[in-house]
Design a protein around this motif. Structure first.
Motif, short mmCIF file in Angstrom:
data_model
loop_
_atom_site.label_atom_id
_atom_site.label_comp_id
_atom_site.label_asym_id
_atom_site.label_seq_id
_atom_site.Cartn_x
_atom_site.Cartn_y
_atom_site.Cartn_z
N ALA A 1 39.01 35.99 34.76
CA ALA A 1 39.48 36.97 33.78
C ALA A 1 39.30 38.39 34.29
O ALA A 1 40.17 39.25 34.09
CB ALA A 1 38.74 36.77 32.46
N ASN A 2 38.19 38.64 34.98
CA ASN A 2 37.92 39.99 35.50
C ASN A 2 38.71 40.29 36.76
O ASN A 2 38.77 41.45 37.18
CB ASN A 2 36.43 40.16 35.77
N SER A 3 39.31 39.29 37.37
CA SER A 3 40.06 39.47 38.61
C SER A 3 41.54 39.76 38.37
O SER A 3 42.27 40.04 39.31
CB SER A 3 39.93 38.23 39.50
N ARG B 1 39.33 25.30 41.76
CA ARG B 1 39.75 26.06 40.60
C ARG B 1 40.25 27.46 40.97
O ARG B 1 41.21 27.97 40.40
CB ARG B 1 38.61 26.18 39.60
N LEU B 2 39.58 28.08 41.96
CA LEU B 2 39.98 29.43 42.39
C LEU B 2 41.07 29.41 43.46
O LEU B 2 41.59 30.45 43.83
CB LEU B 2 38.77 30.19 42.95
N VAL C 1 24.92 24.29 45.54
CA VAL C 1 24.86 25.26 44.46
C VAL C 1 25.68 24.75 43.29
O VAL C 1 26.57 23.92 43.45
CB VAL C 1 25.37 26.65 44.90
N ARG C 2 25.36 25.26 42.14
CA ARG C 2 26.11 24.95 40.93
C ARG C 2 26.47 26.26 40.25
O ARG C 2 25.66 27.18 40.15
CB ARG C 2 25.29 24.09 39.97
N VAL C 3 27.70 26.33 39.78
CA VAL C 3 28.22 27.51 39.10
C VAL C 3 28.66 27.09 37.71
O VAL C 3 29.38 26.10 37.57
CB VAL C 3 29.41 28.14 39.87
N ALA C 4 28.23 27.83 36.71
CA ALA C 4 28.64 27.50 35.34
C ALA C 4 30.15 27.69 35.21
O ALA C 4 30.72 28.65 35.74
CB ALA C 4 27.91 28.40 34.34
N GLU C 5 30.78 26.77 34.52
CA GLU C 5 32.23 26.83 34.32
C GLU C 5 32.63 28.13 33.65
O GLU C 5 33.65 28.73 34.00
CB GLU C 5 32.65 25.62 33.49
N SER C 6 31.81 28.60 32.72
CA SER C 6 32.11 29.86 32.03
C SER C 6 32.06 31.04 32.99
O SER C 6 32.81 32.01 32.83
CB SER C 6 31.13 30.08 30.87
N THR C 7 31.21 30.96 34.02
CA THR C 7 31.13 32.03 35.02
C THR C 7 32.41 32.09 35.83
O THR C 7 32.92 33.18 36.13
CB THR C 7 29.92 31.79 35.95
N VAL C 8 32.96 30.94 36.17
CA VAL C 8 34.23 30.89 36.92
C VAL C 8 35.35 31.45 36.06
O VAL C 8 36.17 32.26 36.53
CB VAL C 8 34.55 29.45 37.37
N ASP C 9 35.39 31.07 34.78
CA ASP C 9 36.41 31.59 33.87
C ASP C 9 36.31 33.10 33.73
O ASP C 9 37.32 33.81 33.72
CB ASP C 9 36.30 30.92 32.50
N GLU C 10 35.08 33.61 33.63
CA GLU C 10 34.86 35.06 33.52
C GLU C 10 35.28 35.77 34.80
O GLU C 10 35.91 36.83 34.74
CB GLU C 10 33.37 35.32 33.25
#
Length: 81
Positions: free
Chosen positions: A70-72, A26-27, A58-67
């Motif tokens: 957005a901040n990048s 995704r990134l 590890v697991r990362v919440a999808e909303s964390t990736v979206d955030e």
């Protein structure tokens, strides 16, 4: 005898979690970069089990990736500086 309908129950949707490979896709970065972002605290994650031989990832919440995305974002004036 009265047959009242049961009260409505509101259930919060559970967040979708992504593994390191899915976050990397995704990134558009490598999995190593994802682990570095997690280690530096720039990307919040949950460790999935401890495992005696190796951790289960590890697991990362999808909303964390979206955030994070957005901040990048940068504006054209920030890019020129």
């Amino acid at each position: 005898m009265s047959h009242d309908a049961p009260a409505a129950v509101t259930v919060a949707p559970s967040p979708n979690f992504l593994n390191a490979a899915e976050v990397a896709t995704r990134l558009r970065v490598s999995r190593s970069t994802v682990y570095n972002l997690i280690a530096s605290g720039r990307l919040a994650a949950l460790r999935n089990g401890t495992g005696k031989i190796r951790p289960r990832g590890v697991r990362v919440a999808e909303s964390t990736v979206d955030e994070y995305l957005a901040n990048s974002r940068i504006t054209p004036t920030e890019e020129a500086a």
